[in-house]
Design a protein around this motif. Sequence first.
Motif, PDB file in Angstrom:
ATOM      1  N   GLU A   8       0.030 -33.233  -5.501  1.00 27.70           N
ATOM      2  CA  GLU A   8      -0.359 -31.996  -5.640  1.00 27.70           C
ATOM      3  C   GLU A   8       0.872 -31.009  -6.134  1.00 27.70           C
ATOM      4  O   GLU A   8       1.837 -31.373  -5.881  1.00 27.70           O
ATOM      5  CB  GLU A   8      -0.940 -31.571  -4.390  1.00 27.70           C
ATOM      6  N   PRO A   9       0.503 -29.831  -6.842  1.00 28.39           N
ATOM      7  CA  PRO A   9       1.571 -29.297  -7.411  1.00 28.39           C
ATOM      8  C   PRO A   9       2.490 -28.532  -6.654  1.00 28.39           C
ATOM      9  O   PRO A   9       3.678 -28.245  -7.268  1.00 28.39           O
ATOM     10  CB  PRO A   9       0.684 -28.036  -8.285  1.00 28.39           C
ATOM     11  N   ALA A  10       2.285 -28.491  -5.270  1.00 34.65           N
ATOM     12  CA  ALA A  10       3.368 -27.950  -4.316  1.00 34.65           C
ATOM     13  C   ALA A  10       3.653 -28.915  -3.352  1.00 34.65           C
ATOM     14  O   ALA A  10       4.381 -28.736  -2.476  1.00 34.65           O
ATOM     15  CB  ALA A  10       2.688 -26.665  -3.444  1.00 34.65           C
ATOM     16  N   SER A  11       3.350 -30.353  -3.565  1.00 38.56           N
ATOM     17  CA  SER A  11       3.756 -31.296  -2.610  1.00 38.56           C
ATOM     18  C   SER A  11       5.274 -31.570  -2.821  1.00 38.56           C
ATOM     19  O   SER A  11       5.735 -31.838  -4.084  1.00 38.56           O
ATOM     20  CB  SER A  11       2.842 -32.480  -2.997  1.00 38.56           C
ATOM     21  N   PRO A  12       5.936 -32.206  -1.641  1.00 36.55           N
ATOM     22  CA  PRO A  12       7.408 -32.495  -1.962  1.00 36.55           C
ATOM     23  C   PRO A  12       7.583 -33.698  -2.874  1.00 36.55           C
ATOM     24  O   PRO A  12       8.298 -33.613  -3.507  1.00 36.55           O
ATOM     25  CB  PRO A  12       7.856 -32.934  -0.507  1.00 36.55           C
ATOM     26  N   ARG A  13       6.580 -34.679  -2.790  1.00 34.62           N
ATOM     27  CA  ARG A  13       6.664 -35.866  -3.677  1.00 34.62           C
ATOM     28  C   ARG A  13       6.644 -35.407  -4.973  1.00 34.62           C
ATOM     29  O   ARG A  13       7.469 -35.676  -6.059  1.00 34.62           O
ATOM     30  CB  ARG A  13       5.575 -36.815  -3.151  1.00 34.62           C
TER      31      ARG A  13
ATOM     32  N   LEU B  91      -1.440 -30.083 -16.873  1.00 33.10           N
ATOM     33  CA  LEU B  91      -1.630 -31.078 -15.901  1.00 33.10           C
ATOM     34  C   LEU B  91      -2.669 -30.659 -14.931  1.00 33.10           C
ATOM     35  O   LEU B  91      -3.415 -31.378 -14.391  1.00 33.10           O
ATOM     36  CB  LEU B  91      -0.038 -31.719 -15.367  1.00 33.10           C
ATOM     37  N   TRP B  92      -1.883 -29.395 -14.142  1.00 35.99           N
ATOM     38  CA  TRP B  92      -2.502 -28.917 -13.050  1.00 35.99           C
ATOM     39  C   TRP B  92      -3.825 -28.075 -13.317  1.00 35.99           C
ATOM     40  O   TRP B  92      -4.440 -27.443 -12.383  1.00 35.99           O
ATOM     41  CB  TRP B  92      -1.754 -28.376 -12.128  1.00 35.99           C
ATOM     42  N   ASN B  93      -4.134 -27.669 -14.670  1.00 31.61           N
ATOM     43  CA  ASN B  93      -5.270 -26.856 -14.937  1.00 31.61           C
ATOM     44  C   ASN B  93      -5.154 -25.454 -14.482  1.00 31.61           C
ATOM     45  O   ASN B  93      -6.150 -24.713 -14.193  1.00 31.61           O
ATOM     46  CB  ASN B  93      -6.576 -27.809 -14.750  1.00 31.61           C
ATOM     47  N   MET B  94      -3.959 -24.743 -14.080  1.00 29.44           N
ATOM     48  CA  MET B  94      -3.849 -23.551 -13.550  1.00 29.44           C
ATOM     49  C   MET B  94      -4.136 -22.751 -14.883  1.00 29.44           C
ATOM     50  O   MET B  94      -3.816 -22.996 -16.076  1.00 29.44           O
ATOM     51  CB  MET B  94      -2.416 -23.060 -13.298  1.00 29.44           C
ATOM     52  N   ASN B  95      -4.769 -21.430 -14.642  1.00 24.55           N
ATOM     53  CA  ASN B  95      -4.892 -20.408 -15.727  1.00 24.55           C
ATOM     54  C   ASN B  95      -3.347 -19.942 -15.980  1.00 24.55           C
ATOM     55  O   ASN B  95      -2.202 -20.277 -15.110  1.00 24.55           O
ATOM     56  CB  ASN B  95      -5.805 -19.453 -15.265  1.00 24.55           C
ATOM     57  N   VAL B  96      -2.952 -19.416 -17.137  1.00 25.54           N
ATOM     58  CA  VAL B  96      -1.828 -18.943 -17.331  1.00 25.54           C
ATOM     59  C   VAL B  96      -0.816 -17.837 -16.560  1.00 25.54           C
ATOM     60  O   VAL B  96       0.055 -18.085 -16.192  1.00 25.54           O
ATOM     61  CB  VAL B  96      -1.666 -18.338 -18.784  1.00 25.54           C
TER      62      VAL B  96
ATOM     63  N   ASN C 215       3.309 -17.407 -12.616  1.00 20.12           N
ATOM     64  CA  ASN C 215       3.842 -16.832 -11.263  1.00 20.12           C
ATOM     65  C   ASN C 215       3.990 -17.998 -10.264  1.00 20.12           C
ATOM     66  O   ASN C 215       4.763 -17.511  -9.207  1.00 20.12           O
ATOM     67  CB  ASN C 215       2.545 -16.121 -10.786  1.00 20.12           C
ATOM     68  N   ALA C 216       3.741 -19.247 -10.315  1.00 25.48           N
ATOM     69  CA  ALA C 216       4.121 -20.391  -9.424  1.00 25.48           C
ATOM     70  C   ALA C 216       5.602 -20.390  -9.210  1.00 25.48           C
ATOM     71  O   ALA C 216       6.481 -20.185 -10.376  1.00 25.48           O
ATOM     72  CB  ALA C 216       3.496 -21.533  -9.833  1.00 25.48           C
ATOM     73  N   PRO C 217       6.102 -20.788  -8.060  1.00 18.47           N
ATOM     74  CA  PRO C 217       7.334 -20.838  -7.834  1.00 18.47           C
ATOM     75  C   PRO C 217       7.946 -22.091  -8.617  1.00 18.47           C
ATOM     76  O   PRO C 217       7.397 -23.300  -8.797  1.00 18.47           O
ATOM     77  CB  PRO C 217       7.471 -21.075  -6.223  1.00 18.47           C
ATOM     78  N   ARG C 218       9.038 -21.907  -9.074  1.00 13.84           N
ATOM     79  CA  ARG C 218       9.896 -22.986  -9.731  1.00 13.84           C
ATOM     80  C   ARG C 218      11.215 -23.657  -9.033  1.00 13.84           C
ATOM     81  O   ARG C 218      11.685 -22.977  -8.386  1.00 13.84           O
ATOM     82  CB  ARG C 218      10.358 -22.412 -11.122  1.00 13.84           C
TER      83      ARG C 218
END
Length: 542
Positions: free
Chosen positions: A296-301, A462-467, A472-475
């Motif tokens: 998942e996009p925020a999973s530790p792995r 990859l994760w199909n987020m809108n722009v 805005n997602a953490p990096r």
Amino acid sequence: MQVQAPLAQGMICAPQPYAVDAAVDVLERGGNAMDAAITAGLVQGVVSPHMCGLGGYLVATIHQPGSSAPESVDGPAVAGSGTTPDMWADRFERFGPTGWGYILRDQVNDCGYTSICVPGSVKGLDHMHRKWGSLPWADLFEPAADLAEGGWRMMDRTARVWQRWPEAPGGISPLEVVQRNPEASRIFLTKTGKPPLVNQPVSNPDYGTSLRHVAKFGAEDFYRGEMKERMAANLEANGSFVTAGDLEAYALPPSVPVCGSFKGWDVSTSAPPHGGATVVAILNIMERLCTEPGLEPASPRYLYLLAMAMKAAFADRNPHMADPEFEEVPTDWMMDPARADHWVDIIQRGDPIKVSFQPQGSQDTTHVSVVDRQGLSVSLTHSLGSASGVVTPGLGFMYNNSMVNFHPLPGHPNSIAPGKGRTTGMSPTIVTRGGLPRLILGAPGSTMIITSVAQVLLNTLLWNMNVEEAVNAPRLDCQGDLIRMHARFPRQTVERVANMHPAERTGYSRGGFAIVHAIAIDKAGSVTGVADPGADGMAVAV
């Protein structure tokens, strides 16, 4: 090859609202995306004087409607003819402990006349205007000149530059850089010697005069005319390695974007010595790693795998990246699917990845992304490095300090040589599908541009987020032995990542790494723009 239908609207996004406003005016009066990008870039040089301007350098990726693939323009800052590979060997003290530059005695590479390289921005903008622009050259300078003469309000992010500590122990702060030059101090500091604060009115009429001069007499004057004479006299009288002959001889190098693919999307970005090949290498590795179930996009792995893909790509970049006019850069090898397979095997086994030192560069860069209704798309990144602090009396603009990112010891691909450009992380990128632009993005932020642009690409492709979600997602950023993560990652997530590789949660909740400005175009021609909330900027539809 599909034919681009007119888009629902044009879009401009950049970190400075003044620049966006000026570009909007250009599009509204019939200019195209290139006119808007150049106008915005010139305004950025006025309101962000530490970040860009006539004394700087640029790289751009451009997609023209009906073309089979994007094109690029590179206007690097190159070392002056007075340089030699070993001239600073006896001044070298250590590598920058934070990844910023090389620490030399007396900061001779970081500020002042000895830090300056031959500027490329004016020549680059001129080429871009001649090939893609539609409005008269002089018209594009008016908003910046008017602002320089009439004044503006100091923006938050630019004001914070003046308050910043040195990038590394033994380095020099932006304020000290200005204080060392009387002309810069006169222009940029208050009568009490203090830097301007947020919302304080400021102006720079000398810069307005310079802009009007280049507008009237053209780029040729900057390199061969009256302005060249004024610059050269001042530079040569104060020990700069840049001569009148260097300005006269300056020419843009050949430039073709590097191209990769990710899950059927075509990715075009900046060629060496810039960051694009490393962006593509990260995407190649991630396309193979992300076949694991349960990610998942925020999973530790996933975050760990992403960090290791970054680390692997920089392990290949750092020993080899250099000016391709001087060194053979193994770009194809870096982006080869077989090389990605090699790194995937290492990452999946958990074997260590060793990364050699390479300077990150300065975050004091800026960017503009533009598309017009006809589909002409421009991703432009330009910079002064962190600025030399030098202002030729009467001209109003600072020069770059690009000598800081050359390797100060001979024998390295990125070592100093006359006429050579140094490495950067600038990665203006355009994603296409079926020959049509779908994503236009880039950022300031040193080599963290590479990792931030790659993450926004992965978030969308990859994760199909809108722009907006993607930007805005953490990096995170990993270019060596530490994974640095935005403060918006939960503590438990950071701890789980740290169980797999050394990691820390930084004090940055947004920004800090790079400031991504992106435009997305869907299949129906609807356009969405997003300015990174880590800066002052905005996105405006036209």
